[in-house]
Design an enzyme around this catalytic site. Sequence first.
Site: not given
Ligand SMILES: Cc1ncc(C[n+]2csc(CCOP(=O)(O)OP(=O)(O)O)c2C)c(N)n1
Lengths: 411, 411, 336, 336
Positions: D60, D85, D88-89, D129
């Site tokens: 973000e 949510d 904030f970053p 969320h």
């Molecule tokens: C700071 C933040 N931004 C966005 C999200 C929404 N989100 C949840 S999981 C995800 C993808 C995560 O991908 P990865 O880090 O590759 O982990 P994986 O699900 O593949 O284990 C996103 C964008 C979040 N939870 N936290």
Amino acid sequence: MTDDKSIHVPDAPFRPGEKASFGKWDYAPGDLEKPDPEACSSDDTRAHAEGLIRVLGDDDSRSGAWDPDIDDGILLEGLEHMVRLRIFDERMMKMQRTGKLSFYMRSLGEEAIAIAQTMALQNQDWVFPTYRQPGAQFVRGRDMVSMICHCIGNVEDNVKGRQMPVHYTYRDGRYISVSSPVGTQFSQAVGVAMASAYKQLDEVTITWIGDGASAEGDYHYALNFASVYRAPVILNVVNNQWAISTHANLASGSSTFADRGLAYDVPSLRVDGNDFLALYSTTQWARQRASTGKGATHIEVLTYRAGAHSSSDDPSRYRPSDESSAWPGGDPIDRLKRHLISVGSWSDEKQEALEARIDGEVMQAYKEAVKYGDLAEGPYPSSDTIFTEVYSEVPWHLREQWDEMNRLRGD
Amino acid sequence: MTDDKSIHVPDAPFRPGEKASFGKWDYAPGDLEKPDPEACSSDDTRAHAEGLIRVLGDDDSRSGAWDPDIDDGILLEGLEHMVRLRIFDERMMKMQRTGKLSFYMRSLGEEAIAIAQTMALQNQDWVFPTYRQPGAQFVRGRDMVSMICHCIGNVEDNVKGRQMPVHYTYRDGRYISVSSPVGTQFSQAVGVAMASAYKQLDEVTITWIGDGASAEGDYHYALNFASVYRAPVILNVVNNQWAISTHANLASGSSTFADRGLAYDVPSLRVDGNDFLALYSTTQWARQRASTGKGATHIEVLTYRAGAHSSSDDPSRYRPSDESSAWPGGDPIDRLKRHLISVGSWSDEKQEALEARIDGEVMQAYKEAVKYGDLAEGPYPSSDTIFTEVYSEVPWHLREQWDEMNRLRGD
Amino acid sequence: MSEMNMVQAINSALDVMLDRDENVLVFGEDVGYFGGVFRTSDGLQEKHGAHRVFDTPLSEGGIAAIAFGMGLNGLRPVCEIQFADYIFPAYDQIVNEIAKLRHRSGGEFWTPVTIRTPAGGGIRGGHHHSQSPESQFTHTPGLKVVYASTPYNAKGLLISAIESEDPVVVFEPKRCYRGPFYGDPHNVPTWADHPDADVPEGHYTIPIGQARLAKEGDECTIVSWGTMVHVCEKAIEMSGASCDLIDLQSLVPWDRDAIVESVSKTGRCIIVHEAPKTSGFGAEMAASIQERCFWGLEAPIRRVTGWDTPFPHTTEWDYMPSPSRIAEAIRETVEA
Amino acid sequence: MSEMNMVQAINSALDVMLDRDENVLVFGEDVGYFGGVFRTSDGLQEKHGAHRVFDTPLSEGGIAAIAFGMGLNGLRPVCEIQFADYIFPAYDQIVNEIAKLRHRSGGEFWTPVTIRTPAGGGIRGGHHHSQSPESQFTHTPGLKVVYASTPYNAKGLLISAIESEDPVVVFEPKRCYRGPFYGDPHNVPTWADHPDADVPEGHYTIPIGQARLAKEGDECTIVSWGTMVHVCEKAIEMSGASCDLIDLQSLVPWDRDAIVESVSKTGRCIIVHEAPKTSGFGAEMAASIQERCFWGLEAPIRRVTGWDTPFPHTTEWDYMPSPSRIAEAIRETVEA
Ligand SMILES: Cc1ncc(C[n+]2csc(CCOP(=O)(O)OP(=O)(O)O)c2C)c(N)n1
Ligand SMILES: Cc1ncc(C[n+]2csc(CCOP(=O)(O)OP(=O)(O)O)c2C)c(N)n1
Ligand SMILES: [Mg+2]
Ligand SMILES: [Mg+2]
């Protein structure tokens, strides 16, 4: 002090009372080849990221693959800009001490960086500096009077008294407004560059970040986004050994800063930051990559902050006061001057005359600038400037507060 | 779609309608040596960061320098945990579809990771997981009933209905509370580890981050701080190719994730994440470094997210539905099973019996858990839990609001 | 007792706590060897060791993150954010993580982090060395927020914060580090001879949640915190009115009883802070006080605050509430 | 005109602006190929190209930073933060950088960034969320803040935001993406047949700074935004009172005239929002309204809000203001 089994806290190599000794550079001009900027992969630059690109040798001669093809006229121009910056800085520090301005930051020992790098670019390229790259403005033709007016924060300050000194902005020179939070410009610059790419213009963006500030998230964002979108950007880490009192070893392990770029698949170079020619040449190389759609280049500029962090700082509290003279990189102005003398294009007399002339110019600019007010006496920008340009238009709540301020001022 | 002169936007290698083909791994067991964990520098691990550490070969035999010295009993235990996790996940997904819980995330295809890695640690070590490492709890002896109660958010949920399912916390197992904002745990884990070092305890912290989340600033903070303070931490990037619909190529260029660690002077390994033995062995190696004061290790765990991102996701919209079968890493459970069968320690019949037994256990745990309520019918944790543990004590303004809520509830 | 300026008082609080509790660690940018750019940790590394008082990389997000982890693992981290303006890279770690850990984990984990940060204007810091972002932390359940104004309360509040089982953000008015500020930039007193510069050398606390009655009167209640407390003192004098001056000290939780009691007495209330008006903590004060004291109020509750603009450099004296601006608000309110 | 739910209305706003202005770019996590986790950019990459509608790394802070740079260099970036949510970053880039660029550079540079983000609870999102962090942006001069509640205003406000020369944060109540929410989780209507689902297909705007009178009455003024507007509608019905219901739509700048006019008429006011009470934007509303309408107020201004706690998962219906909680406040206020 630290028990090794407990938290390991690295100390600076030398502290007050100790003798600083850095040894000599391991790399000499000619040690590193110049890869084809358009064909090279990040892997092809590993040696350049771990070594040190130099052109001006210890004997003041220029040599090696990175010796740029430029004539002495350009070098003399660069020399003049550097001398101007140094004299300008001295004058400003004096003004600060006499209360004419609130605060100041010098570029001492780092004059070559922004000047050589900006000279290696085109005028349409964007410059996104920190407070340590004011020299780029000379290259882009900014009037010193206007720079001084900003630093004093008088009525002619184009920042309108809103930011501290040294937070220049100079749109005509595509020199983007300096911001105090360190690091933020590094990732923003990638967006500036992406916009140029989107518009398919031959525009490159150059930006810098300090060794200290490279620990901010923005450094990571910048390298990652620049790599992913192949942004036409030149990302420089100015490793001047110090972040206020904190040594660069708290920002990197034993690997170089340039190394970091490789891990993002961005070709990376490490360059002697006190060597005007090497800076010029690496920046030209990076610009060629950017303008031919090859994306970003990451450059570690190895240098030494010879002065205090700022006018508020006293480095003798945290480093040997003669540390800067032990620095193997020398003085960037002296080195270029000696080279030009050695090839017969310059002389000590000419240098003296140059310094005298610029001293006069700076003095004159200073005198003109204070006509528009100084910090001690004013006049300052009108306090109306508090309310303007917060938004594109003044919304009702600001208008109301502005009126209240006017009423209090007795307007 | 993208004009090459405009913004370059990388696409995923394969999209729906296309045929996925990854080829085979370039590395086989035995290709990479095992450096001395206590003596090695980050540079000594360059081959390991760019290659792939494997122990289980394509023929299901184990070999090479990284083959850990463990007996089949441990492997059988690992197999059982993995089978348990897969069956558990299936049951939870069914519950989610019938409305018994609001949301779910599976570990499908990634079961080996947290299980092998946690088994390679000591019980006093801290586990700081994302939502994709619930398996560590089995290793630490957590009761499935309690896990299900959390997922349903019923009266027995130890998170007290405050977080979404899969956001486990399990203090007795030193399994630290899962948080939704991705990446934050990675840098926090360094602080946990620094505290262990400060107290001079033989405690190591392990943490994970996704390929996608590695783009957050926390990734950079973690590696930098861990390197500077030589924190006893194991920093894993789980590269499962996808971050929801976003391919890992938006998180890295062509360099590996493991490569990143080297740029922070942190020894770094890349490991086959579907190979139980290789995971076990690399983690043991990293633990030895940490517990002998040598600091952090960075591990890229190469795997594939075989399932949807979560119960809210439909991956057929953004990747070929058979992509996972083209993945060269295979299924971590099958691979370990086949190996154990090949050495005569296991059989298909035993596997079937194991699955049946665990299926029964999960079913029984499920039945017991729903006795304490389910999402559709309740009972839920009391809404009093809204006000407790916000602070160590309830301040007056929360007390007042709590009273107001009680009044509205008619308490 | 000993006369201390605010920097010395803070240094003393850290020193006392480093002595008393081996779980206390102090760290931040330039905090270790150098002793902090404002000198608040001067001499502490030498005395307590570099494993307890140390420099960090220039990374506020990383600082907050390791503090989170250390607190979770049994320590009492006290970290410094060099200027409050630079706390925002750590905002996610503070508001989403540190604040919520106890609750989100069902009470299994918590992290008693203390975050100190110099805030506010009056030092010609312009845009990014002058902000007073307290209200941006008061909206986050799980955090406590305090704001010092004198050497005495700076030390007492900081010790309470370090001893608190909850995370606390401690704002320190940098303009008052070396002396109180009465709104006149040409008059620069030190803390010498100020009663609140009389600071015990040892351990003492000011409970979080307790306001301080800095001045007593009956015509109007002035609520303020930080540097503005002193400016209000001057303003009250200028106004000629008799006022209660309440130094809030703690913003979350705040001392409602003290304020309601005072406003019930005076029937009038003005809130003064440096931060911009819109959604400053003065809004919460005004909203809460009118809710409680509505029937006794004889005039609208006024807010005298920084303007809804960034903080300027050369013209900062036209930005910060001045004694005369406050005095005028007092007169108007008392006469309403 | 065409019936659209809020997701479709937002998609239409983006599509219209991508068509009209080649400087508009749309990006964010999962926004490109996939069309966004809430489908708000569905089909736009295919139509407008991957160089205009694209995925970003999961960062973000990086998203906001490149938006800053693009806006500075002449584009109109429209970025999505997947959940409010997770904004904030990016907080530092938004409040210290994007918001202040025009002012800090003496007007030489500015960046008209639009940041869209789904906010609020009611989808069983728990802690991270469900937050509604609007007030944390209203304290930052230089930013505009809007909060949609219906398909019609979601599209009109978003187009205004994209066309604004100033940076705008646009909150979208994710609970209302597919239908209004009247406070009863068991009753899940769609937008079908709702008057505000009648949305022009082309370009139109709702001026930033303008509130909407959602319902007219004379006993009490209810001010709300986002999902709570619909819950208030239900609550007013339950209360039996005759109320003005004002959908604020814009928080900075807000429509004071509309509210003052209404409160002058009713003499009573209640503010309703989902976010925690302390330092929520309701505080600013109450503080400002009592300042202006003091002499006409017949009862204290009440706030009905989320509690001062993190947002829960299973018990969210006891957290969010319910129709009966609001109705009771209305009755008490009208009878006061
Ligand atoms: C700071 C933040 N931004 C966005 C999200 C929404 N989100 C949840 S999981 C995800 C993808 C995560 O991908 P990865 O880090 O590759 O982990 P994986 O699900 O593949 O284990 C996103 C964008 C979040 N939870 N936290
Ligand atoms: C986000 C942020 N944190 C802290 C500061 C305070 N500060 C100003 S300059 C500086 C040191 C910067 O060091 P470096 O990046 O190496 O740059 P240099 O001054 O050496 O050019 C610090 C800590 C700041 N301006 N911004
Ligand atoms: Mg530096
Ligand atoms: Mg992933």
